[in-house]
Design an enzyme around this catalytic site. Structure first.
Site, mmCIF file in Angstrom:
data_model
loop_
_atom_site.group_PDB
_atom_site.id
_atom_site.type_symbol
_atom_site.label_atom_id
_atom_site.label_comp_id
_atom_site.label_asym_id
_atom_site.label_seq_id
_atom_site.Cartn_x
_atom_site.Cartn_y
_atom_site.Cartn_z
ATOM 1 N N GLN A 117 0.831 -1.212 0.000
ATOM 2 C CA GLN A 117 0.000 0.000 0.000
ATOM 3 C C GLN A 117 0.867 1.264 0.000
ATOM 4 N N ASP A 118 1.728 1.397 1.030
ATOM 5 C CA ASP A 118 2.516 2.630 1.165
ATOM 6 C C ASP A 118 3.539 2.749 0.047
ATOM 7 N N ASP A 133 14.682 -9.684 -1.291
ATOM 8 C CA ASP A 133 13.912 -10.091 -0.116
ATOM 9 C C ASP A 133 14.691 -9.678 1.124
ATOM 10 N N LEU A 134 13.967 -9.219 2.147
ATOM 11 C CA LEU A 134 14.652 -8.829 3.384
ATOM 12 C C LEU A 134 15.267 -10.035 4.095
ATOM 13 N N LEU A 171 10.093 -0.289 3.722
ATOM 14 C CA LEU A 171 8.662 -0.506 4.015
ATOM 15 C C LEU A 171 8.325 -1.996 3.980
ATOM 16 N N TYR A 205 9.022 -16.139 11.366
ATOM 17 C CA TYR A 205 9.139 -15.530 10.039
ATOM 18 C C TYR A 205 9.016 -14.005 10.153
ATOM 19 N N SER A 249 6.059 1.546 13.792
ATOM 20 C CA SER A 249 4.608 1.419 13.908
ATOM 21 C C SER A 249 4.099 1.833 15.283
ATOM 22 N N GLU A 304 1.964 0.264 16.707
ATOM 23 C CA GLU A 304 1.815 -1.000 17.438
ATOM 24 C C GLU A 304 2.875 -1.127 18.531
ATOM 25 N N TYR A 362 4.771 -9.091 15.888
ATOM 26 C CA TYR A 362 5.007 -8.023 14.904
ATOM 27 C C TYR A 362 5.552 -6.777 15.603
ATOM 28 N N HIS A 416 -2.797 3.714 8.813
ATOM 29 C CA HIS A 416 -3.198 4.528 7.664
ATOM 30 C C HIS A 416 -3.705 3.609 6.563
ATOM 31 N N ARG A 444 -5.400 -0.575 0.561
ATOM 32 C CA ARG A 444 -5.156 -1.327 1.783
ATOM 33 C C ARG A 444 -5.444 -2.806 1.534
HETATM 34 P P1 NAP Z 1 1.785 -3.873 3.071
HETATM 35 O O1 NAP Z 1 0.744 -3.341 2.169
HETATM 36 O O2 NAP Z 1 1.585 -5.157 3.776
HETATM 37 O O3 NAP Z 1 3.146 -3.944 2.225
HETATM 38 C C1 NAP Z 1 4.282 -4.605 2.718
HETATM 39 C C2 NAP Z 1 5.314 -4.680 1.617
HETATM 40 O O4 NAP Z 1 6.427 -5.456 2.099
HETATM 41 C C3 NAP Z 1 4.815 -5.397 0.342
HETATM 42 O O5 NAP Z 1 5.407 -4.789 -0.767
HETATM 43 C C4 NAP Z 1 5.367 -6.804 0.537
HETATM 44 O O6 NAP Z 1 5.525 -7.521 -0.657
HETATM 45 C C5 NAP Z 1 6.715 -6.468 1.143
HETATM 46 N N1 NAP Z 1 7.352 -7.608 1.809
HETATM 47 C C6 NAP Z 1 6.767 -8.564 2.558
HETATM 48 N N2 NAP Z 1 7.677 -9.456 2.963
HETATM 49 C C7 NAP Z 1 8.860 -9.053 2.438
HETATM 50 C C8 NAP Z 1 10.162 -9.584 2.459
HETATM 51 N N3 NAP Z 1 10.450 -10.720 3.092
HETATM 52 N N4 NAP Z 1 11.157 -8.916 1.805
HETATM 53 C C9 NAP Z 1 10.881 -7.774 1.132
HETATM 54 N N5 NAP Z 1 9.653 -7.239 1.048
HETATM 55 C C10 NAP Z 1 8.654 -7.869 1.702
HETATM 56 O O7 NAP Z 1 2.139 -2.783 4.206
HETATM 57 P P2 NAP Z 1 1.879 -1.213 4.205
HETATM 58 O O8 NAP Z 1 0.575 -0.950 4.843
HETATM 59 O O9 NAP Z 1 2.202 -0.661 2.882
HETATM 60 O O10 NAP Z 1 2.984 -0.748 5.253
HETATM 61 C C11 NAP Z 1 4.293 -0.407 4.853
HETATM 62 C C12 NAP Z 1 5.237 -0.568 6.039
HETATM 63 O O11 NAP Z 1 4.822 0.284 7.105
HETATM 64 C C13 NAP Z 1 5.280 -1.962 6.636
HETATM 65 O O12 NAP Z 1 6.589 -2.175 7.119
HETATM 66 C C14 NAP Z 1 4.310 -1.906 7.791
HETATM 67 O O13 NAP Z 1 4.646 -2.865 8.759
HETATM 68 C C15 NAP Z 1 4.541 -0.488 8.263
HETATM 69 N N6 NAP Z 1 3.408 0.184 8.911
HETATM 70 C C16 NAP Z 1 2.183 0.201 8.289
HETATM 71 C C17 NAP Z 1 1.150 0.898 8.884
HETATM 72 C C18 NAP Z 1 -0.222 0.969 8.254
HETATM 73 O O14 NAP Z 1 -1.167 1.328 8.959
HETATM 74 N N7 NAP Z 1 -0.347 0.690 6.967
HETATM 75 C C19 NAP Z 1 1.368 1.582 10.092
HETATM 76 C C20 NAP Z 1 2.623 1.538 10.667
HETATM 77 C C21 NAP Z 1 3.645 0.854 10.058
HETATM 78 P P3 NAP Z 1 4.267 -8.316 -1.331
HETATM 79 O O15 NAP Z 1 3.461 -7.261 -2.042
HETATM 80 O O16 NAP Z 1 4.937 -9.273 -2.240
HETATM 81 O O17 NAP Z 1 3.512 -8.948 -0.200
HETATM 82 N N1 GDD Z 2 -7.653 -7.447 10.687
HETATM 83 C C1 GDD Z 2 -8.788 -7.509 11.423
HETATM 84 N N2 GDD Z 2 -9.778 -8.345 11.015
HETATM 85 N N3 GDD Z 2 -8.871 -6.748 12.530
HETATM 86 C C2 GDD Z 2 -10.039 -6.800 13.233
HETATM 87 C C3 GDD Z 2 -11.098 -7.619 12.848
HETATM 88 C C4 GDD Z 2 -10.967 -8.441 11.704
HETATM 89 O O1 GDD Z 2 -11.847 -9.188 11.323
HETATM 90 N N4 GDD Z 2 -12.112 -7.429 13.743
HETATM 91 C C5 GDD Z 2 -11.694 -6.539 14.631
HETATM 92 N N5 GDD Z 2 -10.427 -6.151 14.348
HETATM 93 C C6 GDD Z 2 -9.616 -5.219 15.135
HETATM 94 C C7 GDD Z 2 -8.243 -5.764 15.521
HETATM 95 O O2 GDD Z 2 -8.355 -6.640 16.634
HETATM 96 C C8 GDD Z 2 -7.496 -4.471 15.816
HETATM 97 O O3 GDD Z 2 -7.733 -4.069 17.139
HETATM 98 C C9 GDD Z 2 -8.136 -3.455 14.875
HETATM 99 O O4 GDD Z 2 -9.330 -4.069 14.371
HETATM 100 C C10 GDD Z 2 -7.248 -3.062 13.699
HETATM 101 O O5 GDD Z 2 -6.774 -4.244 13.079
HETATM 102 P P1 GDD Z 2 -5.985 -4.200 11.683
HETATM 103 O O6 GDD Z 2 -6.754 -3.454 10.684
HETATM 104 O O7 GDD Z 2 -5.569 -5.596 11.368
HETATM 105 O O8 GDD Z 2 -4.721 -3.275 12.002
HETATM 106 P P2 GDD Z 2 -3.691 -3.293 13.219
HETATM 107 O O9 GDD Z 2 -3.970 -2.064 14.030
HETATM 108 O O10 GDD Z 2 -3.664 -4.574 13.918
HETATM 109 O O11 GDD Z 2 -2.297 -3.144 12.451
HETATM 110 C C11 GDD Z 2 -2.136 -2.213 11.411
HETATM 111 O O12 GDD Z 2 -1.707 -0.973 11.923
HETATM 112 C C12 GDD Z 2 -0.417 -1.002 12.529
HETATM 113 C C13 GDD Z 2 -0.135 0.420 13.048
HETATM 114 O O13 GDD Z 2 -0.716 0.590 14.298
HETATM 115 C C14 GDD Z 2 -1.138 -2.800 10.417
HETATM 116 O O14 GDD Z 2 -1.095 -1.997 9.262
HETATM 117 C C15 GDD Z 2 0.249 -2.838 11.001
HETATM 118 O O15 GDD Z 2 1.181 -3.231 9.983
HETATM 119 C C16 GDD Z 2 0.603 -1.441 11.509
HETATM 120 O O16 GDD Z 2 1.901 -1.414 12.041
#
Ligand code: NAP
Ligand code: GDD
Length: 351
Positions: free
Chosen positions: A14-15, A65-66, A87, A102, A136, A138, A159, A189, A194
């Protein structure tokens, strides 16, 4: 800017896709790392990717790959980036309980592999590289809201623990080797890009499909959790700004508002004139062994030092996502109807 090279790890996510658009717009020579998969995994960047044989290709992709430090080193030597955005991650919190080793390998040790590769690249005479590490909210876990850079961390999942290790690796490489590594501590975000198993997208997709009669039920876990949800497109600007600053640092990026999953359901279903309570059922398999109850960020440092502020409100975000998923659902209905058109009467009944 014309000669600046950037490398995005996780460009297919996504990002990564929004950041790629931003950096191309800014005139970077852009490189991205893609994981090998058995099917195409570049759907989010297909619109900006051009065949490298064509003139004007602005995004170059490299398999990597990381988990593979040697490959990362080769790519860095070849690309010689000025900026690297890490990312890449197994980014699903619930999945990290099922795949903790993993997750730690990719998220924590993967970040370390990258930092080591950059350190050696610069020690070997390579130009200075600035690194963005995707941290994050988290990592705050059960710390009381509002959370800022000064809030003590209390991670609640494999995580989050892995992200915290990466966060401290970054600080250590800053202190030990004087490297420019900045940690973004981004709160949730979202966007139409997403992943479909994160709660917001799961909700907007299901609401749209229920509205058009493609689905009947949505199964969710904890509806009481509260998150500070922003728009991914706004947040990638903060990543870029961190690497343009005079010095590396850590920054919270958030909207400063938080809503529950129940609130999100109300807004998304409500915008389609649906009552979510008629469609949502609770399935305990979506609960987490240890939950993060309340994230609510204080991004005043990013505002003061980077001039960053979110542009998109919560209601606008929900609307953007619902509208996108409604269009997708309409397309699915059209495809289904076109297929039905091509069938005989008896086959139609079986559909
Ligand atoms: P995402 O959509 O899950 O994208 C993750 C990316 O990492 C994808 O391109 C994925 O590749 C790649 N990836 C997975 N495993 C890998 C590996 N072993 N080696 C290299 N690349 C790998 O996540 P996102 O929402 O864009 O988030 C970007 C980053 O910000 C992540 O590190 C996430 O943990 C962090 N983050 C996200 C949020 C949020 O709310 N979105 C908030 C805080 C932090 P594939 O497409 O092949 O799966
Ligand atoms: N995924 C998911 N699926 N979450 C659910 C569900 C469901 O069916 N029902 C309730 N939830 C609740 C989860 O328990 C959590 O409290 C909240 O919804 C958000 O879940 P996610 O959308 O999976 O996001 P996240 O907050 O756990 O993690 C995301 O944000 C982090 C930043 O705070 C991810 O993008 C992480 O990669 C990122 O670091």
């Amino acid at each position: 800017m014309a000669n600046k090279r950037a490398l995005i790890i996780g460009v297919t996510g996504q990002d990564g896709s929004y950041l790629a658009e931003l950096l191309i717009e800014k005139g970077y020579e852009l490189h991205g790392i893609v994981r090998r998969a058995s099917t195409f995994n570049t759907g989010r960047i297909d619109h900006i990717y051009r065949d490298p044989h064509e003139a004007g290709a602005t995004l170059k992709l490299h398999y990597g790959d990381l988990a593979d430090g040697t490959g990362l080193r080769r790519i860095i030597e070849k690309v010689r980036p000025h900026e690297i955005y890490n990312l890449g991650a197994q980014s699903h919190v619930r999945v990290s309980f099922d795949e903790p080793e993993y997750t730690a390998d990719v998220v924590a040790t993967g970040a370390l592999r990258l930092l080591e590769a950059v350190r050696d690249h610069m020690a070997g005479g390579g130009e200075a590289v600035r690194v963005y590490q995707a941290g994050s909210s988290e990592m705050f876990g059960s710390a009381a809201p509002p959370q800022s850079e000064a809030t003590p961390f209390h991670p609640r999942s494999p995580y989050a623990v892995s992200k915290l290790a990466a966060h401290y690796f970054a600080i250590n490489y800053r202190e030990a080797y004087g490297m420019f590594v900045s940690n973004g501590i981004l709160f949730n975000h979202e966007s139409p890009r997403r992943g479909e198993t994160f709660v917001t997208r799961k909700i907007t997709r299901a609401a749209a499909r229920i509205k058009l009669g493609l689905e009947r039920k949505l199964y969710l876990g904890n509806l009481d959790a509260k998150r500070d949800w922003g728009y991914a497109k706004d947040y990638v600007e903060a990543m870029w700004l961190m690497l343009q600053a005079d010095a590396p640092d850590d920054f919270v990026v958030a909207t400063g508002e938080s809503y529950s999953v129940r609130d999100f359901l109300g807004r998304a279903f409500g915008s389609l004139d649906l009552d979510w309570q008629q469609y949502v059922e609770i399935d305990p398999r979506y609960f987490r062994p240890s939950e993060v109850d309340h994230l609510h960020g204080d991004a005043s440092k990013a505002h003061a030092k980077l001039g960053w502020k979110p542009r998109t409100t919560f209601d606008e975000l929900v609307k953007i996502m619902v509208n996108y998923d409604l269009d997708r659902a309409r397309r699915d209905v059209a495809i289904r109807d076109a297929r039905l058109e091509g069938r005989s009467g008896s086959e139609r009944d079986e559909w």
